[in-house]
Design an enzyme around this catalytic site. Structure first.
Site, PDB file in Angstrom:
ATOM      1  N   GLY A 183      21.942  79.398  49.452  1.00 25.80           N
ATOM      2  CA  GLY A 183      23.135  80.189  49.729  1.00 25.80           C
ATOM      3  C   GLY A 183      24.101  79.302  50.509  1.00 25.80           C
ATOM      4  O   GLY A 183      23.710  78.694  51.520  1.00 25.80           O
ATOM      5  N   ASP A 212      30.220  79.111  45.711  1.00 27.56           N
ATOM      6  CA  ASP A 212      29.752  77.843  46.292  1.00 27.56           C
ATOM      7  C   ASP A 212      30.889  76.867  46.503  1.00 27.56           C
ATOM      8  O   ASP A 212      30.834  76.014  47.390  1.00 27.56           O
ATOM      9  CB  ASP A 212      28.670  77.210  45.416  1.00 27.56           C
ATOM     10  CG  ASP A 212      27.318  77.802  45.766  1.00 27.56           C
ATOM     11  OD1 ASP A 212      27.075  78.960  45.380  1.00 27.56           O
ATOM     12  OD2 ASP A 212      26.541  77.130  46.463  1.00 27.56           O
TER      13      ASP A 212
HETATM   14  O1  MRU Z   1      21.167  78.398  44.263  1.00 29.46           O
HETATM   15  P1  MRU Z   1      21.531  79.300  45.400  1.00 29.46           P
HETATM   16  O2  MRU Z   1      20.553  80.401  45.630  1.00 29.46           O
HETATM   17  O3  MRU Z   1      21.845  78.515  46.663  1.00 29.46           O
HETATM   18  O4  MRU Z   1      22.885  79.960  44.912  1.00 29.46           O
HETATM   19  C1  MRU Z   1      23.520  80.891  45.742  1.00 29.46           C
HETATM   20  C2  MRU Z   1      24.794  81.406  45.206  1.00 29.46           C
HETATM   21  O5  MRU Z   1      25.216  81.046  44.129  1.00 29.46           O
HETATM   22  C3  MRU Z   1      25.573  82.293  46.092  1.00 29.46           C
HETATM   23  O6  MRU Z   1      26.300  83.223  45.347  1.00 29.46           O
HETATM   24  C4  MRU Z   1      26.561  81.461  46.924  1.00 29.46           C
HETATM   25  O7  MRU Z   1      25.914  80.349  47.485  1.00 29.46           O
HETATM   26  C5  MRU Z   1      27.176  82.263  48.003  1.00 29.46           C
HETATM   27  S1  MRU Z   1      25.998  82.804  49.212  1.00 29.46           S
HETATM   28  C6  MRU Z   1      26.824  83.743  50.343  1.00 29.46           C
END
Ligand code: MRU
Length: 353
Positions: free
Chosen positions: A48, A238
């Protein structure tokens, strides 16, 4: 979420929940070497974007505190190396690079003339990054309240709650804020293949919070919109380019297209630290490719023929044209993003994230 902390600094170490074990076991891991933190980010012990940013900040603090550098100059060179190593762990989340850049900027302050004060500054900055994130998320939730009707049926992708941040959450925090302000909400939770952040983590958080929810497979979202009706989609981010194109968990783009076809508002939610004004559009975003095993195996069991070719991009880019609004701690930004994001980001009056 009350009772547990995604990430915190305890007795000279960074402690975080091992999110790979959830929802079955709540296990904490502790690290005192920044290389371990980089590995934990890569292995998705913590994930996240804002949580990754906080982890990277603490990783930099560990690099500073455990350095054996003999001079401020040597320590500063080591910190540049640490920022590079941490940045290589997961390339898409802008918060990661934003956090390490903040520590570098702070520790480069030439009024810090000795090793002790540079090390203390690194830790202080990391603490500020982590602590400010909670307040930022609460503000995001409040800013979004006017967009959430009572009895809202919300479709949410991946995990953007407390676990993806330091606490409270971004997109899921919006649903939480609406619920805490007395609105009835129901969250349809995309399971989020391949790592199942929705089914494992978002469902777990909603369970703790007592917010009504239904887990669906990712490919059910179109049918749910058509048959049951969805009032809005909430997703995290992200990295957001200057024109509003947004990188987020793989499947976000598909969901945006389905929402567009059904005239369902599609909201991207995140802190301004996720906005990368140095890139013009989403084509410039580095999309992380993850190991094939995430696709070929489920819970350790192989589901594909031996040797099946696999593509496993962890993120996709949703073009700005499919995004109804971008919600940050500074407010709600609508198209044209190229102008309105620039105006919002240059607004020094509200909060320095
Ligand atoms: O691969 P991850 O679990 O890190 O991906 C997370 C996401 O895509 C979330 O939507 C993003 O990081 C925002 S978290 C508040």
């Amino acid at each position: 979420v009350a009772g547990y902390k995604t990430i915190e600094w305890v007795d000279g170490k960074v402690r975080m929940i091992d999110q790979r074990q959830l929802p079955h076991t709540l296990v904490y891991v502790e690290y005192e070497d920044y290389h371990q933190v980089a590995q934990a980010i890569r292995d998705m012990v913590i994930r996240g974007a804002p949580a990754i940013g906080a982890a990277a900040g603490y990783g930099m603090a560990l690099a500073a505190l455990h350095s054996r550098a003999a001079s401020p100059q040597e320590l500063r060179v080591e910190l540049i190396q640490a920022a590079h190593d941490l940045g290589a762990s997961r390339p898409t989340a802008h918060d990661l690079f934003w956090a390490t850049a903040r520590i570098l900027k702070r520790t480069n302050d030439k009024t810090l003339s000795d090793l002790v004060s540079i090390k203390a500054a690194a830790l202080e900055e990391a603490q500020q990054i982590a602590h400010a994130n909670i307040e930022i998320n609460r503000r995001i939730g409040l800013n979004a309240l006017p967009l959430i009707p009572d009895k809202a049926r919300i479709l949410h992708h991946c995990n953007t709650g407390s676990l993806a941040t330091v606490d409270y959450g971004t997109a899921l925090g919006v649903a939480r804020a609406a619920f805490e302000h007395g609105k009835q909400v129901h969250v349809y939770v995309d399971e989020t293949r391949p790592r199942l952040q929705g089914a494992r983590l978002t469902a777990w958080e909603l369970e703790q919070l007592g917010i009504p929810y239904t887990v669906i497979v990712d490919s059910a979202s179109g049918s749910i919109m058509r048959r049951i009706g969805i009032d809005l989609c909430l997703v995290g981010c992200d990295r957001i380019a200057a024109n509003g194109d947004t990188a987020n968990k793989i499947g976000t783009y598909n969901l945006a297209l389905i929402a567009h076809a059904h005239h369902v508002p599609f909201y991207v939610v995140g802190p301004t630290s996720t906005i990368d004004m140095s890139i013009c559009n989403g084509d410039e975003i580095n999309i992380e490719e993850r190991p094939a095993e995430e696709v070929t195996h489920i819970a350790g069991v192989q589901i594909t023929p031996e040797g099946a070719p696999v593509a496993n991009p962890a993120f996709d880019v949703t073009p700005a044209q499919y995004i109804t609004a971008i919600i940050t701690e500074r407010g709600i930004t609508r198209p044209p993003y190229i102008e309105n994001l620039a105006a919002m980001m240059s607004d020094k009056g509200i909060i320095q994230a």
